[in-house]
Design a protein around this motif. Structure first.
Motif, PDB file in Angstrom:
ATOM      1  N   VAL A   1       6.884  -5.331  -0.485  1.00  0.00           N
ATOM      2  CA  VAL A   1       7.440  -4.012  -0.219  1.00  0.00           C
ATOM      3  C   VAL A   1       6.278  -3.044  -0.059  1.00  0.00           C
ATOM      4  CG1 VAL A   1       7.705  -3.487  -2.690  1.00  0.00           C
ATOM      5  CG2 VAL A   1       9.049  -2.237  -1.016  1.00  0.00           C
ATOM      6  N   ALA A   2       6.376  -2.181   0.959  1.00  0.00           N
ATOM      7  CA  ALA A   2       5.263  -1.282   1.259  1.00  0.00           C
ATOM      8  C   ALA A   2       5.284  -0.022   0.401  1.00  0.00           C
ATOM      9  CB  ALA A   2       5.300  -0.902   2.741  1.00  0.00           C
ATOM     10  N   PHE A   3       6.492   0.497   0.102  1.00  0.00           N
ATOM     11  CA  PHE A   3       6.591   1.775  -0.586  1.00  0.00           C
ATOM     12  C   PHE A   3       7.395   1.641  -1.872  1.00  0.00           C
ATOM     13  CE2 PHE A   3       6.170   2.725   3.949  1.00  0.00           C
ATOM     14  CZ  PHE A   3       5.009   3.473   3.921  1.00  0.00           C
ATOM     15  N   MET A   4       6.784   2.037  -2.977  1.00  0.00           N
ATOM     16  CA  MET A   4       7.496   2.111  -4.248  1.00  0.00           C
ATOM     17  C   MET A   4       7.725   3.582  -4.562  1.00  0.00           C
ATOM     18  SD  MET A   4       6.656   0.435  -7.942  1.00  0.00           S
ATOM     19  CE  MET A   4       5.282   1.506  -8.349  1.00  0.00           C
ATOM     20  N   VAL A   5       8.986   3.958  -4.704  1.00  0.00           N
ATOM     21  CA  VAL A   5       9.358   5.338  -4.979  1.00  0.00           C
ATOM     22  C   VAL A   5       9.642   5.432  -6.473  1.00  0.00           C
ATOM     23  CG1 VAL A   5      10.886   7.232  -4.344  1.00  0.00           C
ATOM     24  CG2 VAL A   5      10.401   5.430  -2.672  1.00  0.00           C
ATOM     25  N   ALA A   6       8.864   6.244  -7.190  1.00  0.00           N
ATOM     26  CA  ALA A   6       8.901   6.172  -8.654  1.00  0.00           C
ATOM     27  C   ALA A   6       8.805   7.542  -9.300  1.00  0.00           C
ATOM     28  CB  ALA A   6       7.755   5.286  -9.158  1.00  0.00           C
ATOM     29  N   THR A   7       9.306   7.614 -10.517  1.00  0.00           N
ATOM     30  CA  THR A   7       9.071   8.762 -11.386  1.00  0.00           C
ATOM     31  C   THR A   7       7.836   8.490 -12.229  1.00  0.00           C
ATOM     32  OG1 THR A   7      10.495   7.808 -13.087  1.00  0.00           O
ATOM     33  CG2 THR A   7      11.519   9.354 -11.545  1.00  0.00           C
ATOM     34  N   ASP A   8       7.303   9.532 -12.853  1.00  0.00           N
ATOM     35  CA  ASP A   8       6.147   9.351 -13.743  1.00  0.00           C
ATOM     36  C   ASP A   8       6.494   8.434 -14.903  1.00  0.00           C
ATOM     37  OD1 ASP A   8       4.235  11.265 -12.516  1.00  0.00           O
ATOM     38  OD2 ASP A   8       5.799  12.703 -13.011  1.00  0.00           O
ATOM     39  N   ILE A   9       7.731   8.534 -15.393  1.00  0.00           N
ATOM     40  CA  ILE A   9       8.166   7.712 -16.514  1.00  0.00           C
ATOM     41  C   ILE A   9       8.005   6.244 -16.190  1.00  0.00           C
ATOM     42  CG2 ILE A   9      10.173   6.996 -17.879  1.00  0.00           C
ATOM     43  CD1 ILE A   9      11.207   9.861 -17.659  1.00  0.00           C
ATOM     44  N   ALA A  10       8.449   5.862 -15.008  1.00  0.00           N
ATOM     45  CA  ALA A  10       8.447   4.447 -14.646  1.00  0.00           C
ATOM     46  C   ALA A  10       7.084   3.963 -14.197  1.00  0.00           C
ATOM     47  CB  ALA A  10       9.470   4.201 -13.535  1.00  0.00           C
ATOM     48  N   ALA A  11       6.301   4.834 -13.573  1.00  0.00           N
ATOM     49  CA  ALA A  11       5.076   4.372 -12.916  1.00  0.00           C
ATOM     50  C   ALA A  11       3.820   4.561 -13.751  1.00  0.00           C
ATOM     51  CB  ALA A  11       4.904   5.088 -11.580  1.00  0.00           C
ATOM     52  N   ARG A  12       3.948   5.094 -14.960  1.00  0.00           N
ATOM     53  CA  ARG A  12       2.770   5.338 -15.779  1.00  0.00           C
ATOM     54  C   ARG A  12       1.994   4.046 -16.021  1.00  0.00           C
ATOM     55  NH1 ARG A  12      -0.922   9.090 -17.766  1.00  0.00           N
ATOM     56  NH2 ARG A  12      -1.776   8.308 -19.714  1.00  0.00           N
ATOM     57  N   GLY A  13       0.712   4.043 -15.636  1.00  0.00           N
ATOM     58  CA  GLY A  13      -0.159   2.921 -15.924  1.00  0.00           C
ATOM     59  C   GLY A  13      -0.077   1.753 -14.973  1.00  0.00           C
ATOM     60  N   ILE A  14       0.828   1.795 -13.985  1.00  0.00           N
ATOM     61  CA  ILE A  14       0.899   0.696 -13.028  1.00  0.00           C
ATOM     62  C   ILE A  14      -0.394   0.662 -12.214  1.00  0.00           C
ATOM     63  CG2 ILE A  14       2.019  -0.059 -10.892  1.00  0.00           C
ATOM     64  CD1 ILE A  14       4.643   0.872 -12.073  1.00  0.00           C
ATOM     65  N   ASP A  15      -0.947  -0.507 -12.082  1.00  0.00           N
ATOM     66  CA  ASP A  15      -2.190  -0.675 -11.343  1.00  0.00           C
ATOM     67  C   ASP A  15      -1.933  -1.609 -10.172  1.00  0.00           C
ATOM     68  OD1 ASP A  15      -4.772  -0.647 -10.551  1.00  0.00           O
ATOM     69  OD2 ASP A  15      -5.621  -1.357 -12.439  1.00  0.00           O
ATOM     70  N   ILE A  16      -2.108  -1.114  -8.972  1.00  0.00           N
ATOM     71  CA  ILE A  16      -1.809  -1.885  -7.773  1.00  0.00           C
ATOM     72  C   ILE A  16      -3.100  -2.165  -7.027  1.00  0.00           C
ATOM     73  CG2 ILE A  16      -0.503  -1.955  -5.615  1.00  0.00           C
ATOM     74  CD1 ILE A  16       1.441   0.018  -6.825  1.00  0.00           C
ATOM     75  N   SER A  17      -3.435  -3.425  -6.909  1.00  0.00           N
ATOM     76  CA  SER A  17      -4.660  -3.788  -6.207  1.00  0.00           C
ATOM     77  C   SER A  17      -4.559  -3.397  -4.742  1.00  0.00           C
ATOM     78  CB  SER A  17      -4.897  -5.294  -6.321  1.00  0.00           C
ATOM     79  OG  SER A  17      -6.038  -5.678  -5.594  1.00  0.00           O
ATOM     80  N   GLY A  18      -5.602  -2.723  -4.246  1.00  0.00           N
ATOM     81  CA  GLY A  18      -5.644  -2.378  -2.832  1.00  0.00           C
ATOM     82  C   GLY A  18      -4.747  -1.229  -2.441  1.00  0.00           C
ATOM     83  N   LEU A  19      -4.199  -0.481  -3.405  1.00  0.00           N
ATOM     84  CA  LEU A  19      -3.334   0.647  -3.051  1.00  0.00           C
ATOM     85  C   LEU A  19      -4.162   1.728  -2.361  1.00  0.00           C
ATOM     86  CD1 LEU A  19      -0.424   1.855  -3.368  1.00  0.00           C
ATOM     87  CD2 LEU A  19      -1.338   3.083  -5.348  1.00  0.00           C
ATOM     88  N   GLU A  20      -3.773   2.087  -1.146  1.00  0.00           N
ATOM     89  CA  GLU A  20      -4.546   3.038  -0.360  1.00  0.00           C
ATOM     90  C   GLU A  20      -4.046   4.470  -0.493  1.00  0.00           C
ATOM     91  OE1 GLU A  20      -4.583   1.663   3.648  1.00  0.00           O
ATOM     92  OE2 GLU A  20      -5.441  -0.288   3.144  1.00  0.00           O
ATOM     93  N   TYR A  21      -2.743   4.635  -0.746  1.00  0.00           N
ATOM     94  CA  TYR A  21      -2.160   5.968  -0.726  1.00  0.00           C
ATOM     95  C   TYR A  21      -1.286   6.226  -1.948  1.00  0.00           C
ATOM     96  CZ  TYR A  21      -3.381   6.470   4.249  1.00  0.00           C
ATOM     97  OH  TYR A  21      -4.053   6.559   5.441  1.00  0.00           O
ATOM     98  N   VAL A  22      -1.343   7.467  -2.418  1.00  0.00           N
ATOM     99  CA  VAL A  22      -0.344   8.015  -3.327  1.00  0.00           C
ATOM    100  C   VAL A  22       0.249   9.224  -2.625  1.00  0.00           C
ATOM    101  CG1 VAL A  22      -0.011   9.313  -5.461  1.00  0.00           C
ATOM    102  CG2 VAL A  22      -1.317   7.190  -5.505  1.00  0.00           C
ATOM    103  N   ILE A  23       1.568   9.308  -2.616  1.00  0.00           N
ATOM    104  CA  ILE A  23       2.244  10.422  -1.959  1.00  0.00           C
ATOM    105  C   ILE A  23       3.043  11.188  -3.000  1.00  0.00           C
ATOM    106  CG2 ILE A  23       3.942  11.088  -0.205  1.00  0.00           C
ATOM    107  CD1 ILE A  23       3.182   8.486   1.284  1.00  0.00           C
ATOM    108  N   ASN A  24       2.789  12.479  -3.117  1.00  0.00           N
ATOM    109  CA  ASN A  24       3.553  13.330  -4.020  1.00  0.00           C
ATOM    110  C   ASN A  24       4.658  14.016  -3.229  1.00  0.00           C
ATOM    111  OD1 ASN A  24       2.240  13.181  -6.717  1.00  0.00           O
ATOM    112  ND2 ASN A  24       0.442  13.840  -5.553  1.00  0.00           N
TER     113      ASN A  24
END
Length: 488
Positions: A318-341
């Motif tokens: 999956v290319a895009f994970m849509v998340a809240t701060d609660i769920a995504a805290r500390g997730i480390d994704i190898s090769g992640l190029e973008y964060v979108i707010n």
């Protein structure tokens, strides 16, 4: 994946690696740390050649049994900083609990447990993850079998202690990972009650980006002559991240603005952060309707569903994970190029944690921000207090976005044509164009094609997952939750 120095797809040549800032590459090698052969073998198998400074500096004091207070920002290798000395000290045949690692979220607990399991591959030390939302029986079985390293969230760990499943009388090491976040979530009482169950002689390693009053109280109460390693202090830096600002247009619904930006920027993968769970559901639905692969991750999802989503993300399905701060805290994704707010957070420090998901271990990253007037306060603090410079970019016009959308799909269709035999269907295509419902039929066929294409990509990624050893897989790899949910 965890905080350990992670090779990215197309790993850099040695001369490229040396251009990374000093906070990511230590001036010694793993060999100079006198690691045992099983650990050196596991590190070499994953392609790790040099420790990060936090790993190099923490190793000696941790091996000597000293209490440690480590202040280091995210993405600098904290998991291996406490994991390597733990694995050196614990014998392979150990059954009693020797180390307890507390984490603020389920996802981080799983991530740390997976990383330590990988590092322990040739040492043979067992690691178990204990967290809310998962089967209590399976965790009880793991504890009964004998697991020397326990990684867990405070709520579920305390439940197992109360039930008599988790005995800490022989536990020599306590590690608090992301301690400031753990206490921000209201776990202070549970953390202290857990630490009170440990032997007085236990070693305490505390890892935290900041040291607020609650952390200072823990240090005074539970450590003795603790050594402090200051690698980042209270200063958050995002020097490897390019920050982009788009002022969204009120003429169009906000999800439509996001679609226009995605068409213009064409990110290959991203975490899209939303401030509310409702927004995660809305954004995910709009992305999928417009041909983007997206999955949501928020605190409402059952644990099995959260694990399913994270599995897809790690496997690159999956290319895009849509998340809240609660769920995504500390997730480390190898090769992640973008964060979108999708929306800026009210707390500027949360912005820094969000964008820290990219630009890991000195790699480059991009943060794209949808900005509206309501978020001016956050934006001003980020610019003035943290010195972040935002590049202003113009929102594409609807016509431009539609052109980009069309061209993107045409490219994919032409790529598919190159490997397909379709001449026999040309007469049918000619007939279809003459029908009054031609647009509906063609739209259905296009949707069907792209659905099949996504499915085939996911299946191909799954086959690669089965064939490759765990340590060679390419993952596309967390804020508060109430304590009751953590125990579920």
């Amino acid at each position: 994946m965890s905080d350990i120095q992670e090779p990215t797809p197309g790993a850099p040549a040695p001369d490229e690696a040396t251009t990374r800032p000093g906070e990511y590459i230590a001036d010694i090698s793993f060999e100079e740390m006198n690691l045992s052969e099983p650990l050196r073998r596991a590190l070499a198998e994953r392609g790790y050649t040099s420790p990060t400074p936090v790993q190099a500096k923490a190793f000696g004091p941790a091996m000597a049994g000293k209490d440690l207070i480590v202040r280091s920002k995210t993405g600098t290798g904290k998991t291996a900083a406490f994991g390597l000395p733990l694995l050196e000290k614990i014998p392979a045949d150990e059954k009693r609990v020797r180390a307890l690692i507390l984490c603020p979220t389920r996802e981080l607990a799983l991530q740390v447990a997976e990383e330590l399991t990988t590092l322990a591959k040739y040492k043979g030390v067992k690691v178990a993850a204990i967290y809310g939302g998962a089967s209590m029986k399976q965790q009880e079985d793991a504890l009964e079998e004998g697991t020397p390293i326990i990684v867990g969230t405070p709520g579920r760990v305390f439940d197992h202690i109360n039930r008599g499943n988790l005995k800490l009388d022989g536990c020599d090491h306590a590690i608090l990972d992301e301690a400031d976040e753990m206490l921000n979530q209201g776990f202070y009482e549970e953390v202290t009650r857990i630490l009170d169950r440990l032997p007085k002689t236990r070693q305490v390693l505390l890892f935290s980006a900041t040291v607020p009053t609650d952390i200072q109280n823990l240090i005074a109460r539970y450590t003795t002559n603790a050594e402090t390693l200051l690698l980042s202090g209270d200063v958050f830096t995002v020097e490897h991240i390019h920050h982009i600002r788009y002022d969204v247009s009120d003429q169009f619904p906000k999800p439509r603005n996001l679609i226009y930006i995605l068409e213009k920027e064409e990110p290959s993968n991203a975490i899209i952060f939303c401030n509310t769970r409702d927004d995660t559901a809305l954004v995910t639905a709009v992305l999928n309707r417009n041909g983007f692969d997206a999955e949501l991750l928020n605190g409402d999802l059952p644990q099995k569903e959260r694990e399913r989503v994270m599995g897809k993300v790690k496997r690159g399905e999956v290319a895009f994970m849509v998340a809240t701060d609660i769920a995504a805290r500390g997730i480390d994704i190898s090769g992640l190029e973008y964060v979108i707010n999708y929306s800026l957070p009210e707390d500027p420090a949360v912005y820094l944690h969000r964008v820290g998901r990219t630009g890991r271990i000195g790699n480059k990253g991009t943060a794209i921000n949808l900005f509206s007037g309501r978020e001016l306060a956050t934006f001003t603090v980020l610019e003035k207090k943290f010195g972040i410079k935002f590049e202003m970019r113009e929102m594409p016009a609807p016509e431009e976005a539609m052109h980009l959308w069309t061209e993107r799909h045409l490219r994919e269709l032409r790529e598919g044509m190159g490997s397909s035999i379709f001449e026999g269907f040309l007469p049918l295509a000619s007939q279809l164009k003459q029908r009054p419902d031609a647009d509906d039929l063609i739209a259905f066929l296009i949707k069907y094609y792209f659905s099949r294409l996504r499915m085939e990509k996911a299946q191909a990624a799954g086959e690669t997952e089965k064939r490759e050893p765990v340590e060679q897989r390419k993952p596309v790899e967390r804020r508060g939750k109430d304590r009751e949910r953590d125990r579920e």
